[in-house]
Design an enzyme around this catalytic site. Structure first.
Site, short mmCIF file in Angstrom:
data_model
loop_
_atom_site.label_atom_id
_atom_site.label_comp_id
_atom_site.label_asym_id
_atom_site.label_seq_id
_atom_site.Cartn_x
_atom_site.Cartn_y
_atom_site.Cartn_z
N HIS A 35 0.84 -1.21 0.00
CA HIS A 35 0.00 0.00 0.00
C HIS A 35 0.87 1.26 0.00
O HIS A 35 0.62 2.21 -0.73
CB HIS A 35 -0.86 0.06 1.28
CG HIS A 35 -1.94 -0.97 1.38
ND1 HIS A 35 -2.06 -1.80 2.48
CD2 HIS A 35 -2.96 -1.30 0.56
CE1 HIS A 35 -3.11 -2.58 2.33
NE2 HIS A 35 -3.67 -2.30 1.17
N LYS B 108 -18.80 -4.74 10.37
CA LYS B 108 -17.71 -5.74 10.35
C LYS B 108 -16.60 -5.31 11.29
O LYS B 108 -16.10 -4.19 11.19
CB LYS B 108 -17.12 -5.85 8.94
CG LYS B 108 -17.93 -6.66 8.00
CD LYS B 108 -17.05 -7.10 6.83
CE LYS B 108 -17.84 -7.22 5.55
NZ LYS B 108 -17.01 -7.03 4.36
N ARG C 75 -1.74 -6.03 -8.28
CA ARG C 75 -0.59 -6.95 -8.18
C ARG C 75 -0.56 -7.95 -9.32
O ARG C 75 0.45 -8.54 -9.61
CB ARG C 75 -0.63 -7.69 -6.83
CG ARG C 75 -0.22 -6.83 -5.66
CD ARG C 75 -0.64 -7.46 -4.36
NE ARG C 75 -2.10 -7.55 -4.31
CZ ARG C 75 -2.79 -7.80 -3.21
NH1 ARG C 75 -2.18 -8.03 -2.08
NH2 ARG C 75 -4.11 -7.85 -3.25
N SER D 236 -2.88 -7.64 3.26
CA SER D 236 -3.18 -7.47 4.69
C SER D 236 -3.57 -8.81 5.31
O SER D 236 -3.16 -9.12 6.43
CB SER D 236 -4.33 -6.47 4.88
OG SER D 236 -3.98 -5.22 4.35
#
Ligand code: PNS
Length: 165
Positions: A22, A46, A96, A133
């Protein structure tokens, strides 16, 4: 001669937590635009590993040297509404590989459909291709070394959150 308006872009994401992948994209966006707003978008329904405020602090700790970057939290909001509010010229996202592109393309098209805002894709640096992550959290959860994948502050925050030290 008129002065051109400052060009602002938005780098949106969950950032739970921010990785060096990031940071690379944010850094490269900062080289292309006058101002980068890192938008920490979260769904209050969430529960993440880190609170939105913690995620914001970790992004700031990871790219604190970049003067034209600011980090803001948005809850339960459409990204296009965030972009409109900020007067952003574009959304900038790192990709990516093919699977990232397949995930990102419908969102980019939907965002353009909703508001006309364009998404600029930056090819992820191959050095960070394996970093996400979720993988970082999995490695950290089982005691693996996440140095070189995230900033030191994030590594320490993961260790404190997942192992209490
Ligand atoms: O880091 P992530 O999880 O890949 O980020 C995804 C994110 C937060 C950028 C995306 O889910 C998003 O834009 N959410 C905001 C709500 C929204 O606008 N949804 C419609 C997208 S077409």
């Amino acid at each position: 001669m008129s002065t051109p308006a400052a060009r602002r872009c938005v780098c949106p994401g969950s950032y739970d937590p921010v990785t060096l992948g990031h940071v690379d994209v944010i850094r490269r966006a900062a080289a292309l635009y006058d101002e980068v707003v890192v938008a920490v978008l979260h769904n209050p329904a969430k529960r993440g590993t880190f609170s939105p405020q913690e995620r914001r602090e970790l992004v700031m700790a990871s790219c604190g040297d970049l003067a034209q970057v600011r980090v803001e939290i948005f809850a339960d909001r459409l990204l296009v509404d965030v972009c409109r509010e900020l007067g952003a010229a574009a959304i900038v996202k790192g990709v990516r590989g093919g699977s990232d592109f397949a995930y990102e393309l419908p969102m980019a098209l939907m965002n353009r459909h909703l508001s006309g805002v364009e998404t600029v894709f930056l090819p992820g640096d191959p050095r960070f291709e394996h970093i996400s992550s979720s993988l970082v959290k999995e490695v950290a959860r089982y005691g693996g070394d996440v140095g070189g994948l995230v900033a030191d502050e994030v590594r320490d925050a993961l260790s404190a959150r997942l192992h209490g030290h």
